[in-house]
Design a protein around this motif. Structure first.
Motif, PDB file in Angstrom:
ATOM      1  N   ALA A  56       0.874  -1.173   0.000  1.00  0.00           N
ATOM      2  CA  ALA A  56       0.000   0.000   0.000  1.00  0.00           C
ATOM      3  C   ALA A  56       0.911   1.223   0.000  1.00  0.00           C
ATOM      4  N   LEU A  57       0.769   2.062  -1.030  1.00  0.00           N
ATOM      5  CA  LEU A  57       1.645   3.215  -1.204  1.00  0.00           C
ATOM      6  C   LEU A  57       0.815   4.487  -1.296  1.00  0.00           C
ATOM      7  N   SER A  58       1.334   5.553  -0.736  1.00  0.00           N
ATOM      8  CA  SER A  58       0.744   6.872  -0.864  1.00  0.00           C
ATOM      9  C   SER A  58       1.774   7.732  -1.598  1.00  0.00           C
ATOM     10  N   VAL A  59       1.479   8.066  -2.854  1.00  0.00           N
ATOM     11  CA  VAL A  59       2.459   8.757  -3.691  1.00  0.00           C
ATOM     12  C   VAL A  59       1.850   9.973  -4.373  1.00  0.00           C
ATOM     13  N   ASP A  60       2.725  10.847  -4.833  1.00  0.00           N
ATOM     14  CA  ASP A  60       2.273  11.974  -5.641  1.00  0.00           C
ATOM     15  C   ASP A  60       2.321  11.556  -7.116  1.00  0.00           C
ATOM     16  N   LYS A  61       2.044  12.472  -8.008  1.00  0.00           N
ATOM     17  CA  LYS A  61       2.023  12.153  -9.449  1.00  0.00           C
ATOM     18  C   LYS A  61       3.397  11.736  -9.965  1.00  0.00           C
ATOM     19  N   SER A  62       4.458  12.116  -9.256  1.00  0.00           N
ATOM     20  CA  SER A  62       5.820  11.733  -9.641  1.00  0.00           C
ATOM     21  C   SER A  62       6.242  10.402  -9.031  1.00  0.00           C
ATOM     22  N   TRP A  63       5.358   9.764  -8.283  1.00  0.00           N
ATOM     23  CA  TRP A  63       5.599   8.483  -7.629  1.00  0.00           C
ATOM     24  C   TRP A  63       6.652   8.585  -6.526  1.00  0.00           C
ATOM     25  N   ASN A  64       6.622   9.671  -5.779  1.00  0.00           N
ATOM     26  CA  ASN A  64       7.420   9.814  -4.572  1.00  0.00           C
ATOM     27  C   ASN A  64       6.457   9.914  -3.400  1.00  0.00           C
ATOM     28  N   GLY A  65       6.793   9.277  -2.293  1.00  0.00           N
ATOM     29  CA  GLY A  65       5.913   9.323  -1.131  1.00  0.00           C
ATOM     30  C   GLY A  65       6.359   8.339  -0.070  1.00  0.00           C
ATOM     31  N   SER A  66       5.389   7.622   0.507  1.00  0.00           N
ATOM     32  CA  SER A  66       5.698   6.627   1.531  1.00  0.00           C
ATOM     33  C   SER A  66       4.709   5.472   1.415  1.00  0.00           C
ATOM     34  N   GLY A  67       5.029   4.403   2.097  1.00  0.00           N
ATOM     35  CA  GLY A  67       4.147   3.244   2.029  1.00  0.00           C
ATOM     36  C   GLY A  67       4.670   2.092   2.842  1.00  0.00           C
ATOM     37  N   GLY A  68       4.131   0.915   2.564  1.00  0.00           N
ATOM     38  CA  GLY A  68       4.540  -0.284   3.270  1.00  0.00           C
ATOM     39  C   GLY A  68       4.204  -1.521   2.471  1.00  0.00           C
ATOM     40  N   PHE A  69       4.726  -2.666   2.915  1.00  0.00           N
ATOM     41  CA  PHE A  69       4.470  -3.931   2.235  1.00  0.00           C
ATOM     42  C   PHE A  69       4.550  -5.078   3.225  1.00  0.00           C
ATOM     43  N   ASN A  70       3.928  -6.193   2.851  1.00  0.00           N
ATOM     44  CA  ASN A  70       3.885  -7.396   3.678  1.00  0.00           C
ATOM     45  C   ASN A  70       4.189  -8.615   2.822  1.00  0.00           C
ATOM     46  N   TYR A  71       4.970  -9.521   3.359  1.00  0.00           N
ATOM     47  CA  TYR A  71       5.199 -10.832   2.749  1.00  0.00           C
ATOM     48  C   TYR A  71       5.756 -11.758   3.823  1.00  0.00           C
ATOM     49  N   LEU A  72       5.410 -13.040   3.726  1.00  0.00           N
ATOM     50  CA  LEU A  72       5.790 -14.016   4.737  1.00  0.00           C
ATOM     51  C   LEU A  72       5.494 -13.441   6.124  1.00  0.00           C
ATOM     52  N   ASN A  73       6.474 -13.396   7.009  1.00  0.00           N
ATOM     53  CA  ASN A  73       6.267 -12.806   8.340  1.00  0.00           C
ATOM     54  C   ASN A  73       6.907 -11.424   8.435  1.00  0.00           C
ATOM     55  N   THR A  74       7.107 -10.777   7.314  1.00  0.00           N
ATOM     56  CA  THR A  74       7.736  -9.461   7.265  1.00  0.00           C
ATOM     57  C   THR A  74       6.672  -8.405   7.003  1.00  0.00           C
ATOM     58  N   HIS A  75       6.590  -7.430   7.898  1.00  0.00           N
ATOM     59  CA  HIS A  75       5.638  -6.323   7.777  1.00  0.00           C
ATOM     60  C   HIS A  75       6.431  -5.025   7.871  1.00  0.00           C
ATOM     61  N   VAL A  76       6.485  -4.281   6.773  1.00  0.00           N
ATOM     62  CA  VAL A  76       7.253  -3.039   6.706  1.00  0.00           C
ATOM     63  C   VAL A  76       6.271  -1.898   6.506  1.00  0.00           C
ATOM     64  N   GLU A  77       6.349  -0.890   7.366  1.00  0.00           N
ATOM     65  CA  GLU A  77       5.433   0.252   7.268  1.00  0.00           C
ATOM     66  C   GLU A  77       6.194   1.569   7.306  1.00  0.00           C
ATOM     67  N   ASN A  78       5.583   2.585   6.732  1.00  0.00           N
ATOM     68  CA  ASN A  78       6.082   3.947   6.772  1.00  0.00           C
ATOM     69  C   ASN A  78       7.540   4.067   6.289  1.00  0.00           C
ATOM     70  N   VAL A  79       7.792   3.529   5.097  1.00  0.00           N
ATOM     71  CA  VAL A  79       9.108   3.647   4.474  1.00  0.00           C
ATOM     72  C   VAL A  79       8.989   4.502   3.215  1.00  0.00           C
ATOM     73  N   PRO A  80      10.088   5.080   2.759  1.00  0.00           N
ATOM     74  CA  PRO A  80      10.027   5.932   1.570  1.00  0.00           C
ATOM     75  C   PRO A  80       9.719   5.165   0.293  1.00  0.00           C
ATOM     76  N   VAL A  81       8.995   5.833  -0.601  1.00  0.00           N
ATOM     77  CA  VAL A  81       8.797   5.359  -1.968  1.00  0.00           C
ATOM     78  C   VAL A  81       9.479   6.390  -2.851  1.00  0.00           C
ATOM     79  N   LYS A  82      10.402   5.927  -3.681  1.00  0.00           N
ATOM     80  CA  LYS A  82      11.168   6.856  -4.508  1.00  0.00           C
ATOM     81  C   LYS A  82      11.083   6.445  -5.979  1.00  0.00           C
ATOM     82  N   HIS A  83      10.696   7.376  -6.820  1.00  0.00           N
ATOM     83  CA  HIS A  83      10.659   7.162  -8.271  1.00  0.00           C
ATOM     84  C   HIS A  83      12.084   7.103  -8.785  1.00  0.00           C
ATOM     85  N   ILE A  84      12.418   6.059  -9.567  1.00  0.00           N
ATOM     86  CA  ILE A  84      13.777   5.939 -10.076  1.00  0.00           C
ATOM     87  C   ILE A  84      13.854   6.003 -11.599  1.00  0.00           C
ATOM     88  N   ALA A  85      12.739   5.920 -12.299  1.00  0.00           N
ATOM     89  CA  ALA A  85      12.785   6.071 -13.760  1.00  0.00           C
ATOM     90  C   ALA A  85      11.390   6.283 -14.303  1.00  0.00           C
TER      91      ALA A  85
END
Length: 140
Positions: A111-140
């Motif tokens: 789940a990501l919260s981004v602007d039109k340039s795809w920069n913002g913050s978000g999080g992800f889940n898989y297996l027993n890993t839960h990551v929240e409130n990390v940066p989302v950075k547009h790279i290309a």
């Protein structure tokens, strides 16, 4: 990652309201030792908000690297012209480490919260890993 995806000849600029465009982004605390990082190579259908592409999870310790297809949707929040929510999901085959034997389909969600340039913050889940409130950075 995603350099082998190819070029989409019908892509439009990310802030164009019509058409298909391509986004590469990285989610996570890049540079932090052992932090799980998700690289995304996504195709976005601007008119419908449908998103699909490839996700690649990498982590220096424990679980290694996983690459798999994802799909999802972009939602406009109405909180200004540049704020959107992105929901992604996918599955990958996870092989349990020895001495156990076997593999199973592991679910991935983001789940990501981004602007039109795809920069913002978000999080992800898989297996027993839960990551929240990390940066989302547009790279290309």
């Amino acid at each position: 990652m995603a350099d082998d995806i190819g070029t989409l000849h019908t892509q439009k600029a990310a802030d164009d309201a019509v058409g298909l465009y391509f986004v590469k982004a990285v989610v996570g605390k890049v540079g932090t030792p052992g932090a799980p990082i998700v690289n995304l190579a996504l195709t976005v259908q601007a008119a419908s908000g449908h998103v699909s592409g490839i996700a690649e999870i990498s982590q220096a310790i424990d679980r290694g690297q996983h690459r798999f297809p994802v799909s999802g949707q972009i939602y406009q929040t109405g909180f200004g012209p540049n704020h959107q929510l992105v929901s992604l999901s996918g599955e990958f085959v996870y092989s349990v480490p020895p001495p156990a034997i076997g593999s199973f389909l592991a679910k991935f969600t983001a789940a990501l919260s981004v602007d039109k340039s795809w920069n913002g913050s978000g999080g992800f889940n898989y297996l027993n890993t839960h990551v929240e409130n990390v940066p989302v950075k547009h790279i290309a």
